[in-house]
Structures are given as C-alpha cells and as structure tokens.
Enzyme design. Structure first.
Site, short mmCIF file in Angstrom:
data_model
loop_
_atom_site.label_atom_id
_atom_site.label_comp_id
_atom_site.label_asym_id
_atom_site.label_seq_id
_atom_site.Cartn_x
_atom_site.Cartn_y
_atom_site.Cartn_z
CG HIS A 5 3.21 5.17 5.23
ND1 HIS A 5 3.33 6.53 6.08
CD2 HIS A 5 1.75 4.93 6.47
CE1 HIS A 5 2.03 6.76 6.47
NE2 HIS A 5 1.33 6.12 6.65
NE ARG A 9 -7.73 1.14 12.21
CZ ARG A 9 -8.21 2.04 11.01
NH1 ARG A 9 -8.19 0.40 9.94
NH2 ARG A 9 -7.69 3.12 10.63
CD GLU A 56 -0.04 4.60 10.91
OE1 GLU A 56 -0.29 5.22 11.10
OE2 GLU A 56 1.06 4.89 9.14
CG ASN A 60 -6.52 2.03 16.82
OD1 ASN A 60 -6.57 3.02 16.94
ND2 ASN A 60 -6.99 1.07 15.68
CG HIS A 74 -1.44 -9.62 -1.29
ND1 HIS A 74 -2.45 -10.73 -2.57
CD2 HIS A 74 -0.01 -9.47 -2.26
CE1 HIS A 74 -1.38 -10.24 -4.04
NE2 HIS A 74 -0.41 -9.44 -3.64
CD GLU A 122 1.90 -11.75 -5.21
OE1 GLU A 122 1.92 -12.80 -5.55
OE2 GLU A 122 1.98 -11.05 -5.06
#
Length: 136
Positions: A5, A9, A56, A60, A74, A122
C-alpha cells in the site's frame, strides 16, 4: 516482494473516503482506530489487499491539513479512456487539474485529478500503462 500500500495523510477522513470511493470508484476495504495514539486508518482500493496494492488514508486526530512539500509526485491509475474518465470524475464533483491529452514530449494520453487534500492522481490511458511516460 510485493507492493502492499501507499499511505497518505488526510485532513478530513470522511471527505477523502467519499472521494476515493464515490469519485474514483474504489472500495472501502477496512478501517481501524487507535485511541492511544489518536489516529484512524482507512484502506481503499479496487481489489482486496491480498490481490493488489491499495491506498492507506491516515487521519491524525485534530490535524486538518498538511504541507505536501515538493518531493511527493502522484498516484497513477490506469483507465480505459482518460477523457471519458475525466468527465465522470468532474460529474461526481472531482477536480481535474490537467485535461486529457498527450504527455509533454510523448504520445501517452494522461490527465491529472486532485483529491480533497491536494494530492495529485494521474490517469493513464490503459494501452500506455507500464511505459513509464506519465511524468509531466
């Protein structure tokens, strides 16, 4: 080895989940919450994690934005028809930042989309996947 993965964030987990599922057509595969360290994870993708790499989304708690910096590039998605996909994304409320067309100095058809946190995605026309020409 196998790529599992990519983690990014996000400042608003629900908004990001909606973008990746409703706009890009991924599935929400699983979520988890860590109350001790105050973060929530959501994994999204086109297939199960056992089959292919996923994204993922890490939220936070209490952090609503990040400085994306200049090192990150990207995420790339292979699509059958870039122009049609741009229209579908636009219709679903997504932001197109580069319309469908050939990559600078080449013939690969690409476009760029931006997620709610400003990450670039993209789109590469399927016959060009794997040619490594989408670096504009």
């Amino acid at each position: 080895m196998r790529l599992l993965h990519t983690m990014i964030r996000v400042g608003d987990l629900q908004k990001s989940i909606e973008f990746y599922t409703n706009v890009l057509g991924m599935k929400l595969l699983r979520t988890s919450e860590n109350t001790e360290y105050k973060y929530t994870l959501a994994f999204v993708g086109y297939a199960e994690e056992s089959e292919q790499a996923v994204i993922e989304l890490t939220y936070n708690w209490g952090v609503s934005s990040y400085d994306l910096g200049t090192a990150y590039g990207h995420i790339a998605l292979g699509v059958e028809n870039v122009a049609d996909t741009c229209e579908q994304i636009r219709s679903a409320g997504g932001k197109i930042t580069r319309e469908a067309g050939p990559v600078k100095g080449g013939s690969t058809i690409i476009a760029f989309v931006e997620d709610p946190d400003g990450y670039k995605i993209e789109l590469i026309q399927s016959e060009n996947i794997g040619q490594g020409l989408g670096n504009s």
